[in-house]
Design a protein around this motif. Structure first.
Motif, mmCIF file in Angstrom:
data_model
loop_
_atom_site.group_PDB
_atom_site.id
_atom_site.type_symbol
_atom_site.label_atom_id
_atom_site.label_comp_id
_atom_site.label_asym_id
_atom_site.label_seq_id
_atom_site.Cartn_x
_atom_site.Cartn_y
_atom_site.Cartn_z
ATOM 1 N N LEU A 23 -39.201 60.998 19.171
ATOM 2 C CA LEU A 23 -38.131 60.700 18.208
ATOM 3 C C LEU A 23 -38.629 59.800 17.086
ATOM 4 O O LEU A 23 -38.232 59.958 15.924
ATOM 5 N N CYS A 24 -39.517 58.842 17.421
ATOM 6 C CA CYS A 24 -40.111 57.985 16.389
ATOM 7 C C CYS A 24 -40.957 58.804 15.416
ATOM 8 O O CYS A 24 -40.945 58.561 14.204
ATOM 9 N N HIS A 25 -41.685 59.757 15.983
ATOM 10 C CA HIS A 25 -42.514 60.628 15.137
ATOM 11 C C HIS A 25 -41.640 61.401 14.149
ATOM 12 O O HIS A 25 -41.975 61.495 12.953
ATOM 13 N N GLU A 26 -40.540 61.941 14.651
ATOM 14 C CA GLU A 26 -39.629 62.679 13.780
ATOM 15 C C GLU A 26 -39.016 61.753 12.728
ATOM 16 O O GLU A 26 -38.820 62.145 11.573
ATOM 17 N N TYR A 27 -38.722 60.524 13.139
ATOM 18 C CA TYR A 27 -38.111 59.563 12.220
ATOM 19 C C TYR A 27 -39.089 59.148 11.114
ATOM 20 O O TYR A 27 -38.720 59.049 9.931
ATOM 21 N N LEU A 28 -40.355 58.909 11.493
ATOM 22 C CA LEU A 28 -41.365 58.476 10.526
ATOM 23 C C LEU A 28 -41.716 59.582 9.531
ATOM 24 O O LEU A 28 -42.224 59.308 8.446
#
Length: 524
Positions: A23-28
């Motif tokens: 989810l962090c990857h998608e957010y970044l």
């Protein structure tokens, strides 16, 4: 050395970290998810959270609950990876997507038939595995893959329907006994689904993979209803349902308010929720480790706290059970097996035939004694055999034990007979006791066994042509008294009659109840 439960806890934490990282990857990547992503992400998150919940309450290591939790994790990852637009994630999701119908159908069949054999089980498994393998190979060609994938779903569905049709008596039994849970599950899933479709039918982005969600959710939520009912005793550990709802609403409102103030995106809300779940999981893992260490160190426990803390009570009970198993295992290894090895070594050193004969007879008696004790603790019933085959094997084992008497056994039973748990074990033990008594005491030359089933009604008849009983008083015979008490507790009836011109007939009639059956199956 860590227990399986602790290993599963660590696995949960690592899996949740991977979810957060994704989810962090998608957010970044500054992906601005639309409102249409709320429903899929909500479903994925609910499956993940419920999977974690099941793993943490599964203190006794139930195989069914473990499989259910693993399946939810698997489905969550498949749907989550499919939401991504990156090629690497789509590439990873595609083979997992191929295994999706296979895993769902295998779990449902395992649950319905309680991990026992059913008609054409080997052939069905071969067809399902072959279709899955061929679909994986077809990934080399995109068009061919789409065709094979569609054929795989159709073939898997047809096989599933075929198995249910061929074993419809078992299916009707399950539907009858679990109809309340199944009906409530259907309404819980179908009604919101219809409302959602009615509101967003004209917007294609809102309907993406919506049909797949309903196909997956409906059967699994039905299983959830049965699991939840059979773990109602968890109320001692978790909070009251009203308090749970209130806390959930408060937490949701808190997250929404913080999100509005800090201008959170849709993805940020889910990222925050998953972080909270990770910390709660981590706390429970530390709590378990602390309680376990205190128990192992023999530290005194506060009796009032012990009664109130369901979590600690369960851990204490589990370790008591493990200690009993460990003591029994040590007894077999240190006492019985060592004696057997010593006697075996003595045989080669002795020259007197009489001594050898005595030792061999002693070994044979010890061997039979151990087998009887093992059967008493837990009967050997192979999952690859039908109920009829398992009982036939039992009768052959009894004949082999008393081979010197050379008493033939006639066994009559329908091939399609099924016994759900724990009734298969109960009838197995009753039958063993009755037939063994006939070998030991009846002085008969023939034993007849009849086992029949009509819907949920089961009848067992064991008769011989021996000397019979002068006093047909159940209380006067320990084995018959024990069987009579079990039958009474099951709401059944037991009848003992004298045969003409000689012999004895014991008739047992019981009614199988599916709700008790699945409670035993899940909790075993």
């Amino acid at each position: 050395m860590k227990s399986r439960y602790q290993i599963k806890q660590v696995f949960i934490l690592l899996n949740q970290l991977l979810i957060i990282s994704f989810l962090c990857h998608e957010y970044l990547r500054n992906i601005d998810m639309e409102a249409s992503s709320i429903m899929p992400l909500t479903i994925i998150s609910l499956m993940l959270f419920y999977s974690i919940y099941i793993q943490f309450i599964n203190l006794k290591g139930s195989y069914v609950l473990s499989q259910f939790s693993n399946l939810l994790l698997f489905l969550s990852w498949v749907f989550l990876l499919l939401r991504s637009k990156e090629k690497i994630f789509i590439f990873l999701a595609t083979p997992l997507y191929v295994f999706l119908p296979y895993e769902i159908i295998q779990f449902l069949l395992m649950f319905i038939f309680q991990d026992c054999v059913y008609i054409n089980k080997k052939r069905i498994n071969f067809i399902l595995k072959t279709s899955c393998f061929l679909t994986l190979i077809s990934m080399l060609n995109t068009r061919f893959f789409y065709v094979m994938f569609m054929l795989q779903w159709i073939l898997n569905f047809v096989c599933f329907i075929y198995v249910l049709f061929e074993n419809r008596s078992r299916l009707f039994f399950v539907l009858k006994q679990e109809r309340k849970n199944l009906i409530s599950s259907i309404f819980t899933i179908i009604v919101p689904y219809i409302i959602y479709v009615f509101l967003f039918a004209k917007q294609s982005n809102y309907m993406e993979n919506c049909g797949l969600y309903i196909i997956v959710a409906l059967p699994l939520f039905s299983v959830h209803g049965i699991v939840k009912k059979n773990h109602s005793n968890l109320n001692g550990y978790i909070l009251n349902s009203k308090i749970n709802i209130l806390l959930s609403i408060c937490l949701l409102c808190f997250v929404v308010i913080i999100g509005i103030i800090l201008h959170f995106s849709i993805l940020s809300y889910f990222l925050l929720l998953h972080c909270v779940v990770w910390f709660v999981s981590f706390y429970l893992t530390l709590l378990y480790s602390e309680i376990k260490q205190k128990i192992l160190n023999g530290e005194p426990r506060n009796s009032e706290m012990t009664q109130e803390n369901f979590y600690m009570n369960n851990i204490i009970q589990i370790y008591k059970e493990e200690n009993i198993k460990n003591d029994f295992s040590n007894y077999l290894h240190d006492e019985v097996l060592q004696d057997l090895l010593s006697i075996k070594n003595m045989i080669y050193k002795l020259d007197k035939p009489q001594v050898k004969e005595i030792i061999i007879e002693t070994l044979e008696a010890l061997n039979n004694s151990i087998r009887e004790e093992m059967q008493e603790y837990h009967p050997i019933m192979l999952k690859t055999f039908t109920s009829k085959e398992n009982i036939s094997n039992l009768l052959e084992m009894i004949k082999e034990t008393y081979h010197r008497k050379k008493i033939p056994i006639s066994f009559v039973c329908d091939d399609n007979l099924f016994l759900v748990e724990p009734y298969n074990l109960i009838l197995y033990r009753m039958l063993r006791e009755l037939v063994t008594n006939a070998f030991k005491h009846s002085k008969c030359i023939q034993i007849d066994v009849f086992l029949s089933q009509k819907k949920e009604k089961v009848e067992l008849v064991v008769e011989d042509n021996g000397i019979g009983l002068d006093n047909i008083d159940v209380k006067a015979h320990k084995g018959l008294a024990s069987i009579h008490e079990q039958v009474r507790l099951l709401g059944g009836c037991m009848q003992i009659d004298s045969k003409k011109p000689s012999g004895l007939r014991v008739t047992i009639q019981i009614t199988m109840r599916g709700d008790n059956s699945y409670e035993y199956f899940i909790n075993r």
